[in-house]
Design an enzyme around this catalytic site. Structure first.
Site, PDB file in Angstrom:
ATOM      1  N   GLY A   1      22.570 -35.624 -21.312  1.00  0.00           N
ATOM      2  CA  GLY A   1      23.153 -34.600 -20.441  1.00  0.00           C
ATOM      3  C   GLY A   1      23.229 -35.109 -19.017  1.00  0.00           C
ATOM      4  O   GLY A   1      22.706 -36.186 -18.690  1.00  0.00           O
ATOM      5  N   LYS A   2      23.881 -34.386 -18.168  1.00  0.00           N
ATOM      6  CA  LYS A   2      23.915 -34.737 -16.741  1.00  0.00           C
ATOM      7  C   LYS A   2      24.353 -33.507 -15.972  1.00  0.00           C
ATOM      8  O   LYS A   2      25.055 -32.642 -16.512  1.00  0.00           O
ATOM      9  CB  LYS A   2      24.924 -35.870 -16.503  1.00  0.00           C
ATOM     10  CG  LYS A   2      24.638 -36.690 -15.277  1.00  0.00           C
ATOM     11  CD  LYS A   2      23.566 -37.741 -15.554  1.00  0.00           C
ATOM     12  CE  LYS A   2      23.178 -38.526 -14.333  1.00  0.00           C
ATOM     13  NZ  LYS A   2      22.306 -39.642 -14.662  1.00  0.00           N
TER      14      LYS A   2
END
Ligand code: NAD
Length: 419
Positions: free
Chosen positions: A108-109
Site C-alpha cells: 500500500g502507499k
C-alpha cells in the site's frame, strides 16, 4: 535530458518491469489483470484551519495495491506534487518488495498533496489527524499499516497512532510502524535499510571473490539509507572512497573516515572541504571506477545517458527506482551486477514488520536479535533471487520481480476468486 520524459515516469517503469516478469512466468491474462489493478483506492478531502484562521482543503490518498498475502503495508508521503498515479506505482512496488523478502504483507502507499516546508508543526499535526480520521476505516493492524515516507517521520506516526487509538477507544500501537521507540517502535529501525544494503552487498561481493576489505564503494546520498549504509560498511572494513551529495562529492582513494565526515557535515552543513579528502564534482564521483555503487538518494539516477558511463562491478539500489527501465539493458550488457531496489532496500520494511510483530506481542527484542533476524531474511532473499536468475537465465531485477509475482499469484490461486 528532458526529465518529464516517459523514461522517468515511475508508473511506466513499474509497468515495464511487471510485463517483463509476467511474460517470463507465462502468467495468463486474468492473473495479470488482478496483479495490475490496485485492490482499493481512496481519495479524501482534508479540510484544515490554518494558523491564520483561513480554511484550506488538502487532498489525500491511500492505495492498497494488494492484500493477497496479508495486510497492506507502505509509507505515507507529504509533497506538493504527489499524484494518484505515483501513489499507485509506489503501492505496487511495496507488494513486490514484501513478496521478495517473503513478509506476510501486501502493498500500500499513501500521500497528501501539501508543502510541509510552508506549514507549521500545528498545521501538519491537524492535517495528519484529519487525514487519519478520513482513512480510518481502511487502515488497522490487520488491514493496512502505514509508515513514514518522504516528509513524514516518527512524529507523524505518533499522531496517526494516537488519532486511530482515540477513535478505537484503545491504544493500538500496531496500526503504524516507524514509531518512536517509547511508543512501540523497534530497536534497529533507523539503521535497518542501510544495514540490509550491507548484508546483500556482502553476498554480492562473494560472487566476485572480492574480500570486504578490498571493496571500493561509492555512495550517492548521505541521508538515512546512504549515511547508515556508508557508516556500517566502513565499520565492516569496506573502503568507502566517495560520497556524493547535492552540492558535490568528496573522495579519498584509501577510504573516507565516515564518522568524521558525519561530524564535519554536522558542523559545516556540507560534506565538502573535508580534511583528508578531495572535492569532486557529482558526475566525476558517480563515474569513478569502483566495486560497489550505492545509489541512495533519489529515483532516475542511472539512466540511458549515465548507465554507459558508470564503472562499478555491483550496483546496490538503496534508493527506490534509481535505475530507469531503459538503463536496465545497458547495465545487463555491460555485465554489471544489480541488486534491485525491491530486494536491496527491503531491510526497512523488514524491520517495520518486526516492529508490528513486537507491538502485537507486547514483547520487545534487543537490537542484536533484530539485526540477526534481518540478516537471515536479507541473505536468504538474496539467494532466492540469485536462484531465480540462474534458473530462468534472467538478470537480477527480472528474477526479483518473477519471484514476487509468482508468490503473489500463488496466494491468489490458493485463495480463489470470491464471487
Ligand atoms: P534522506 O532524505 O534521509 O536522504 C537522501 C539524501 O540524498 C539527502 O542527504 C539528500 O541531500 C541527498 N540527495 C538528494 N538528491 C541528491 C542528488 N541529486 N545527488 C546526491 N545526493 C542527493 O532519504 P532516505 O530515507 O535515505 O531515502 C533515500 C532513498 O531510499 C529514497 O529513494 C527512499 O525512497 C529510499 N528508501 C528509504 C528507506 C528508509 O528506510 N529510509 C527504505 C527504503 C527505500
Amino acid at each position: 535530458m528532458d526529465h518529464t520524459s516517459a523514461e522517468f515516469n515511475p508508473w511506466l517503469n513499474a509497468a515495464k518491469r511487471f510485463e517483463t516478469a509476467a511474460d517470463r512466468l507465462h502468467l495468463d491474462d486474468g492473473m495479470r489483470k488482478i496483479l495490475k489493478t490496485p485492490a482499493k483506492e481512496l481519495t479524501v478531502a482534508i479540510p484544515v484551519m490554518l494558523d491564520d484562521g483561513r480554511i484550506e482543503v488538502f487532498t489525500g490518498y491511500r492505495v492498497q495495491h494488494s492484500i493477497a498475502r496479508g495486510p497492506a503495508k507502505g509509507g505515507i508521503r507529504y509533497a506538493p506534487d504527489v499524484s494518484l498515479d505515483e501513489v499507485r506505482a509506489l503501492a505496487s512496488w511495496m507488494t513486490w518488495k514484501c513478496a521478495v523478502v517473503n513478509l506476510p504483507y501486501g502493498g500500500g502507499k499513501g500521500g497528501v498533496i501539501c508543502d510541509p516546508s510552508i506549514l507549521s508543526d500545528i498545521e501538519l499535526e491537524r492535517i495528519t489527524r484529519r487525514y487519519t480520521s478520513e482513512i480510518l476505516d481502511i487502515i488497522g493492524p490487520e488491514k493496512d499499516i502505514p509508515a513514514p515516507d518522504m516528509n513524514t517521520n516518527d512524529r507523524t506516526m505518533a499522531w496517526i497512532m494516537d488519532t486511530y487509538s482515540m477513535h478505537k477507544r484503545e491504544t493500538t500501537t500496531g496500526v503504524v510502524t516507524g514509531k518512536p521507540l517509547d511508543l512501540g517502535g523497534s530497536r534497529g529501525r533507523p539503521e535497518a535499510t542501510g544495514r540490509g544494503c550491507l548484508y546483500v552487498t556482502r553476498e554480492a561481493l562473494k560472487q566476485f571473490g572480492i574480500p570486504q576489505t578490498k571493496a571500493r564503494v561509492v555512495v550517492q546520498g548521505f541521508g538515512n539509507v546512504g549515511g547508515m549504509g556508508a557508516r556500517l560498511m566502513a565499520k565492516e572494513g569496506f573502503k568507502v572512497v566517495a560520497i556524493i551529495e547535492t552540492d558535490g562529492a568528496v573522495y579519498n582513494e584509501n577510504g573516507l573516515d565516515i564518522e568524521a565526515l558525519l561530524q564535519h557535515r554536522k558542523a559545516t552543513g556540507s560534506i565538502l572541504d573535508f580534511d583528508g579528502a578531495q572535492n569532486l564534482s557529482r558526475e566525476e564521483a558517480l563515474f569513478l571506477e569502483c566495486d560497489v555503487l550505492l545509489p541512495a538518494a533519489k529515483e532516475n539516477v542511472i539512466t540511458s545517458e549515465t548507465a554507459p558511463k558508470i564503472n562499478p562491478k555491483i550496483v546496490c539500489e538503496g534508493a527506490n527506482g534509481p535505475t530507469t527501465a531503459l538503463a536496465d539493458k545497458i547495465l545487463a550488457d555491460r555485465g554489471i551486477f544489480v541488486i534491485p531496489d525491491i530486494l536491496a532496500n527491503a531491510g526497512g520494511v523488514t524491520v517495520s514488520y518486526f516492529e508490528w510483530v513486537q507491538d502485537r506481542q507486547g514483547y520487545f527484542w534487543n537490537e542484536k536479535l533484530v539485526n540477526e533476524r534481518l540478516e537471515e531474511i536479507m541473505v536468504n532473499s538474496f539467494y532466492d533471487v540469485l536462484r531465480y536468475s540462474k534458473e530462468h537465465k534472467v538478470e537480477n531485477r527480472t528474477a526479483a520481480y518473477m519471484l514476487a509475482l509468482d508468490r503473489v499469484a500463488f496466494a491468489i490461486k490458493l485463495r480463489g476468486i470470491y464471487a
